[in-house]
Design a protein around this motif. Structure first.
Motif, PDB file in Angstrom:
ATOM      1  N   GLN A 154      13.483 -62.449 -59.489  1.00 58.38           N
ATOM      2  CA  GLN A 154      13.914 -63.828 -59.299  1.00 58.38           C
ATOM      3  C   GLN A 154      15.194 -64.095 -60.089  1.00 58.38           C
ATOM      4  O   GLN A 154      16.134 -64.702 -59.581  1.00 58.38           O
ATOM      5  N   LEU A 166      17.940 -62.356 -58.332  1.00 61.29           N
ATOM      6  CA  LEU A 166      18.337 -63.114 -57.150  1.00 61.29           C
ATOM      7  C   LEU A 166      19.137 -64.345 -57.542  1.00 61.29           C
ATOM      8  O   LEU A 166      20.130 -64.691 -56.887  1.00 61.29           O
ATOM      9  N   ASP A 167      18.712 -65.029 -58.603  1.00 59.52           N
ATOM     10  CA  ASP A 167      19.466 -66.196 -59.085  1.00 59.52           C
ATOM     11  C   ASP A 167      20.878 -65.773 -59.509  1.00 59.52           C
ATOM     12  O   ASP A 167      21.862 -66.457 -59.194  1.00 59.52           O
ATOM     13  N   ASN A 168      20.952 -64.653 -60.226  1.00 59.29           N
ATOM     14  CA  ASN A 168      22.271 -64.140 -60.659  1.00 59.29           C
ATOM     15  C   ASN A 168      23.128 -63.773 -59.444  1.00 59.29           C
ATOM     16  O   ASN A 168      24.324 -64.074 -59.393  1.00 59.29           O
ATOM     17  N   GLN A 169      22.490 -63.130 -58.468  1.00 61.43           N
ATOM     18  CA  GLN A 169      23.229 -62.772 -57.259  1.00 61.43           C
ATOM     19  C   GLN A 169      23.674 -64.037 -56.506  1.00 61.43           C
ATOM     20  O   GLN A 169      24.771 -64.107 -55.964  1.00 61.43           O
ATOM     21  N   GLY A 170      22.806 -65.063 -56.488  1.00 58.33           N
ATOM     22  CA  GLY A 170      23.161 -66.329 -55.835  1.00 58.33           C
ATOM     23  C   GLY A 170      24.358 -66.981 -56.524  1.00 58.33           C
ATOM     24  O   GLY A 170      25.288 -67.475 -55.865  1.00 58.33           O
ATOM     25  N   ARG A 171      24.318 -67.013 -57.870  1.00 59.61           N
ATOM     26  CA  ARG A 171      25.469 -67.567 -58.613  1.00 59.61           C
ATOM     27  C   ARG A 171      26.726 -66.741 -58.356  1.00 59.61           C
ATOM     28  O   ARG A 171      27.809 -67.286 -58.165  1.00 59.61           O
ATOM     29  N   THR A 172      26.578 -65.407 -58.349  1.00 59.87           N
ATOM     30  CA  THR A 172      27.719 -64.523 -58.090  1.00 59.87           C
ATOM     31  C   THR A 172      28.249 -64.784 -56.690  1.00 59.87           C
ATOM     32  O   THR A 172      29.476 -64.874 -56.477  1.00 59.87           O
ATOM     33  N   ILE A 173      27.344 -64.954 -55.731  1.00 58.06           N
ATOM     34  CA  ILE A 173      27.768 -65.203 -54.348  1.00 58.06           C
ATOM     35  C   ILE A 173      28.506 -66.541 -54.272  1.00 58.06           C
ATOM     36  O   ILE A 173      29.556 -66.664 -53.634  1.00 58.06           O
ATOM     37  N   ARG A 174      27.938 -67.611 -54.923  1.00 59.61           N
ATOM     38  CA  ARG A 174      28.613 -68.910 -54.918  1.00 59.61           C
ATOM     39  C   ARG A 174      29.980 -68.819 -55.577  1.00 59.61           C
ATOM     40  O   ARG A 174      30.971 -69.397 -55.103  1.00 59.61           O
ATOM     41  N   ARG A 228      32.183 -66.984 -53.253  1.00 61.08           N
ATOM     42  CA  ARG A 228      32.549 -67.853 -52.138  1.00 61.08           C
ATOM     43  C   ARG A 228      33.603 -68.881 -52.573  1.00 61.08           C
ATOM     44  O   ARG A 228      34.537 -69.171 -51.820  1.00 61.08           O
TER      45      ARG A 228
END
Length: 173
Positions: free
Chosen positions: A18, A21-29, A32
């Motif tokens: 989790q 995934l949160d780190n990947q989500g922040r990295t993706i944002r 982006r």
């Protein structure tokens, strides 16, 4: 404790996934956001490139126009140089014609002067002859021996080439 261990491990692994995934989500944002910023920068650069191309095309048109004007001016300058040379040649030719006319007039005047001198000498001779005949016949003298001479004419000077002005409108060639 054994039965809880796998759950704790599973929960820990799940929690780690989790967090990942949160780190990947922040990295993706974040990526982006960087991508959007880069796209805006790219769009700005593209607009600047288009503006530069438009300015470059306008500059090329201006340069082509200036080159055309320059060529036209060069042709005009060459024509003016040619006309100036023709005018100078015509001036020299007219000057030479006028000089020859002046010399002809001088020669004619000198010839007329010589004829006048010869006529004056002949007149003096005729007067002497008339006086001699009158004395021989004892008649009165019609002439008193005084004859008024004509004043000498002034000489016409040569006009050196390049001096004075010639009015091209009044010259008949």
């Amino acid at each position: 404790m054994a039965p809880f261990a796998p759950r704790t491990r599973a929960a820990a692994a799940l929690r780690m996934k989790q967090i990942a995934l949160d780190n990947q989500g922040r990295t993706i944002r974040r990526l982006r956001a960087q991508l959007a910023t880069e796209r805006r920068g790219l769009a700005t650069m593209k607009k600047e490139l288009e503006d530069t191309q438009v300015a470059l095309e306008a500059s090329h048109k201006v340069i082509a126009g200036l080159i055309e004007i320059g060529l036209s001016m060069s042709k005009r300058i060459e024509k003016m140089k040619f006309k100036k040379q023709l005018a100078k040649a015509n001036h020299v030719e007219c000057h030479q014609k006028f000089q020859s006319r002046i010399h002809e007039a001088k020669d004619s005047m000198q010839a007329q002067h010589l004829i006048i001198e010869a006529l004056v000498d002949e007149k003096d001779s005729l007067l002497k002859t008339i006086q001699g005949l009158q004395e021989a016949n004892n008649a009165s003298a019609p002439f008193d021996g005084y004859w008024e001479e004509e004043p000498e004419e002034e000489e016409i000077e040569d006009i050196p080439l390049g001096e004075g002005e010639i009015d091209d409108e009044n010259i008949l060639v």
